[in-house]
Structures are given as structure tokens and as C-alpha cells.
Design a protein around this motif. Structure first.
Motif, PDB file in Angstrom:
ATOM      1  N   ARG A 125       2.144  -5.217   2.980  1.00  0.00           N
ATOM      2  CA  ARG A 125       0.875  -5.643   3.536  1.00  0.00           C
ATOM      3  C   ARG A 125       1.321  -6.855   4.569  1.00  0.00           C
ATOM      4  O   ARG A 125       1.607  -7.688   3.569  1.00  0.00           O
ATOM      5  N   VAL A 165       0.827  -1.099   0.207  1.00  0.00           N
ATOM      6  CA  VAL A 165       0.023  -0.087  -0.023  1.00  0.00           C
ATOM      7  C   VAL A 165       0.782   1.218  -0.043  1.00  0.00           C
ATOM      8  O   VAL A 165       1.992   1.291   0.655  1.00  0.00           O
ATOM      9  N   ASP A 198      -5.283   1.519   5.557  1.00  0.00           N
ATOM     10  CA  ASP A 198      -5.273   0.293   6.601  1.00  0.00           C
ATOM     11  C   ASP A 198      -4.116  -0.024   7.299  1.00  0.00           C
ATOM     12  O   ASP A 198      -3.656  -1.124   7.662  1.00  0.00           O
ATOM     13  N   ALA A 199      -3.591   1.055   7.616  1.00  0.00           N
ATOM     14  CA  ALA A 199      -2.296   1.080   8.297  1.00  0.00           C
ATOM     15  C   ALA A 199      -1.704   1.908   9.677  1.00  0.00           C
ATOM     16  O   ALA A 199      -0.777   2.160   9.919  1.00  0.00           O
TER      17      ALA A 199
END
Ligand SMILES: [Zn+2]
Length: 262
Positions: free
Chosen positions: A258, A16, A59-60
């Protein structure tokens, strides 16, 4: 891929990242917009909010963030968990001293450098999975940091012919007037003859020079994506050192692998 937070995002399997845009802002206020840096006098709560939004959209939110104390050099640091002790705490996470490039093969670590006109270079090796982020101003470009980044990833097993790159928003050749010392420093680079203008006022195409340096380091031309966005004259608002005359905010390049589920 673009949206309200990101000028560009990578579309590479297993990772990502991207470069954030400045977003809605007040042009007369140099810090207004999605500034990602704590080190330039912005309100810490505002910076934290921006960074949470950016990391959240990847999403981190919970990943350790690795930054660099950028010095316009060409040193590229390889980040692994065993080497965390050598990093220094900074408001965003941990920082690698005197470094302008970060590479890692560790999942769940966010590499993050800061920019306002300089060239962000995001690098990707699909197998083995390795990522890198580089900061290339004119000194870094002259020092071939793009090639140093490829070398650092090759040391971890990447094969340059399989690698991909995204060259993000940066000051374009038409907007980037330079003095003779810059031209002199660039002379030896591959493609310098075609990317450095001649005449009374000299312009240097930094994104183009870095693209050619990546090709000379073994990447195929078709594997290098150019954002084509100029931080100074482009239609997507970005922070620009030259436009603000200093004291401006900084947008960020973010890239990480990821974690595999389970
Ligand atoms: Zn421009």
C-alpha cells in the motif's frame, strides 16, 4: 479472511493481497467463474470486469499490474520502477518474460500470477517492507522456487527469520498423482521422504514440500500459513487443470504494498 471474491486474503500490515476463488460458476463450463486470465479464450470484457472487482476490493484499481509469462521455471524477477522498460505489455498490464516469481519493495504496484492447481506462495517482509508472489508447480517446486523467492527478497534487505508466507489453494497430496519423473525431480528437496508417498500410485504433497523449502530457507514454521484448500477436492470452488482436463480458467494471486498516505 475469506469472502465471495477471495479464497484467502493476507492480513499483513502495509500490504494487500490474496488468492481469488472461482466463485459461482457452471461446472461443465471450464471458463465459468472468476477467471483472471485474458490468454485462454475468455471474453475480454468479462475478464476485465472480474479483474476490476478483485482490484477494487483491494483498493488497488489504479495500480500498475505486473504479471509474468509463467514457464514452470524457478526464475524470480525483482520489479522496480526503473526496470519497467524491460517488461512487456500484456492485456492486464506489464509482464515479465520467462518468470515464475515476482518480488518488489515498491509501493503501489500489484504483483499478479495465475494458477489452476499449482501452488501460489505469497511472501512478506515487514521491515523493510517487501512482497513476493511465486508460482510453484512440480517443476518450480523441484527447482526450489520458494528458496529463490526468499533469496530475491533477502537481496533487497529482507531477513528470512522475520518473513511470513501464505501458501494458497493448490492441488492436495491426495489428489496429486504423479509419475516417476516427478518423484525423481523431488528427491533432493528437504522433507521429500515425508511428503512423497510410496507404492504403485505415487502422490506428492506440493504445498507441504514448498512449506519445508521455505523453512530450510530460514522462515520459522509458525510464520507460514497454509490455506489447506485443495483446488481439486476442496469445498471452496477453484479452477483446476486436472479436474477440467485443460482449457480452464485461472484464478489469480495478487499482492502489493500500500502506498503511504500523503
Ligand atoms: Zn484434494
Amino acid at each position: 479472511m475469506t469472502d465471495e471474491l477471495w479464497a484467502v486474503r493476507v492480513d499483513w500490515p502495509g500490504v494487500v493481497g490474496g488468492v481469488n476463488r472461482r466463485g459461482t460458476h457452471e461446472p461443465s463450463e471450464p471458463l465459468s467463474g472468476l477467471n483472471t486470465s485474458y490468454l485462454i479464450g475468455d471474453e475480454p470484457e468479462r475478464v476485465a470486469h472480474t479483474r476490476r472487482r478483485l482490484l477494487g476490493s483491494l483498493d488497488a484499481e489504479t495500480w500498475p499490474v505486473i504479471r509474468a509469462h509463467q514457464v514452470h521455471g524457478n526464475h524470480v524477477a525483482t520489479i522496480d520502477r526503473a526496470g519497467f522498460d524491460a517488461l512487456r505489455p500484456c492485456p492486464s498490464g506489464l509482464s515479465s518474460p520467462h518468470t515464475d516469481g515476482l518480488v518488489t519493495c515498491e509501493p503501489g504496484i500489484m504483483l499478479n500470477l495465475a494458477f489452476a492447481d499449482c501452488v501460489p506462495i505469497l511472501l512478506y517482509s515487514p521491515d523493510p517492507l517487501i512482497v513476493g508472489v511465486l508460482h510453484a508447480g512440480w517443476r518450480g517446486t523441484a527447482g526450489a522456487i520458494a528458496a529463490q523467492g526468499v533469496r530475491a527478497m533477502a537481496a533487497l534487505g529482507a531477513r528470512p527469520a522475520q518473513m511470513r508466507a501464505l501458501i494458497g489453494p493448490a492441488i492436495c497430496g491426495e489428489c496429486y498423482e504423479v509419475g516417476p519423473e516427478v518423484v525423481e525431480a523431488m528427491r533432493a528437496l528437504p522433507g521429500a521422504a515425508t511428503t512423497i508417498g510410496e507404492g504403485c500410485v505415487t502422490h506428492v504433497d506440493l504445498p507441504g514440500l514448498n512449506r519445508l523449502t521455505l523453512v530450510a530457507a530460514g522462515l520459522s514454521e509458525s510464520s507460514i500459513e497454509m490455506s489447506g484448500l485443495c483446488t481439486y477436492c476442496g469445498e471452496v470452488a477453484m479452477f483446476s487443470y486436472r479436474k477440467s482436463g485443460g482449457g480452464q480458467g485461472l484464478h489469480g494471486a495478487f499482492l502489493g504494498i500500500r502506498p503511504t498516505p500523503g
